[in-house]
Design a protein around this motif. Structure first.
Motif, short mmCIF file in Angstrom:
data_model
loop_
_atom_site.label_atom_id
_atom_site.label_comp_id
_atom_site.label_asym_id
_atom_site.label_seq_id
_atom_site.Cartn_x
_atom_site.Cartn_y
_atom_site.Cartn_z
N SER A 90 0.79 -1.24 0.00
CA SER A 90 0.00 0.00 0.00
C SER A 90 0.82 1.28 0.00
CB SER A 90 -0.92 0.01 1.23
OG SER A 90 -0.14 0.00 2.41
N GLY A 91 2.13 1.19 0.25
CA GLY A 91 2.89 2.42 0.33
C GLY A 91 4.36 2.18 0.61
N TYR A 92 4.95 3.12 1.34
CA TYR A 92 6.39 3.10 1.59
C TYR A 92 6.65 3.42 3.06
CZ TYR A 92 6.30 3.65 -3.45
OH TYR A 92 6.03 3.50 -4.79
N ALA A 93 7.80 2.97 3.54
CA ALA A 93 8.23 3.28 4.90
C ALA A 93 9.73 3.57 4.87
CB ALA A 93 7.95 2.11 5.84
N LEU A 94 10.15 4.52 5.68
CA LEU A 94 11.57 4.79 5.86
C LEU A 94 11.96 4.14 7.18
CD1 LEU A 94 14.13 6.16 4.81
CD2 LEU A 94 13.46 8.18 6.12
N ARG A 95 12.84 3.15 7.11
CA ARG A 95 13.25 2.43 8.31
C ARG A 95 14.48 3.11 8.91
NH1 ARG A 95 13.34 -3.80 6.66
NH2 ARG A 95 14.30 -2.92 4.82
N LEU A 96 14.31 3.57 10.14
CA LEU A 96 15.40 4.21 10.87
C LEU A 96 15.34 3.77 12.32
CD1 LEU A 96 15.06 7.91 9.63
CD2 LEU A 96 16.78 6.25 8.89
N ASP A 97 16.50 3.56 12.91
CA ASP A 97 16.58 3.36 14.35
C ASP A 97 16.43 4.72 15.01
OD1 ASP A 97 17.02 0.62 14.14
OD2 ASP A 97 19.20 0.88 14.01
N PRO A 98 16.00 4.78 16.27
CA PRO A 98 15.81 6.08 16.93
C PRO A 98 17.04 6.98 16.89
CG PRO A 98 14.83 4.35 18.25
CD PRO A 98 15.57 3.67 17.12
#
Length: 139
Positions: A90-98
């Motif tokens: 359904s879309g996109y995500a930007l994966r980042l650690d805190p």
């Protein structure tokens, strides 16, 4: 810090770094897509929501194709950093650690400051608030 570690700054001008090297995020709308994803870190943002946030209520007929082009451009900019920008159905995500996003560091510092203030440790509270303010990088 390794050269392949992605770091994103949202407090001030939007910037992304691979180690110490600033990444070229591309034209304004592509940068806007990156900004929306950065502020929604680790959550899938639907294509429709991205289109609404980037173009508003009256997107051009080409918006979906442009969005795909912008995401492709961002993936090229992020090449060599693993797969921080996956797509879902359904879309996109930007994966980042805190620790990779400046605003998350500020949230942790502000929480520490509030706790210290509640515990009447005003020196520690002021130090934490000062550290949080130092994360702001004016243009």
């Amino acid at each position: 810090m390794q050269d392949s570690c992605l770091r994103v700054e949202t407090l001030g001008p939007l910037r992304a770094y691979a180690g110490r090297r600033e990444l070229v995020l591309g034209p304004p709308k592509q940068r806007a897509v990156f900004g929306v994803l950065a502020l929604s870190t680790n959550s899938v943002v639907s294509r429709d929501d991205l289109i609404d946030r980037i173009w508003g209520e009256s997107p051009p007929a080409t918006a979906a194709g442009s969005l795909h082009t912008y995401v492709s451009g961002l993936r090229r900019a992020l090449a060599g950093l693993g797969d921080p920008l996956p797509s879902s159905g359904s879309g996109y995500a930007l994966r980042l650690d805190p620790g990779q996003l400046d605003i998350r560091a500020v949230e942790r510092l502000a929480a520490r400051a509030r706790t210290s203030r509640t515990e009447q440790d005003l020196s520690t509270a002021v130090t934490a608030f000062d550290e949080a303010l130092a994360c702001w990088r004016p243009g």
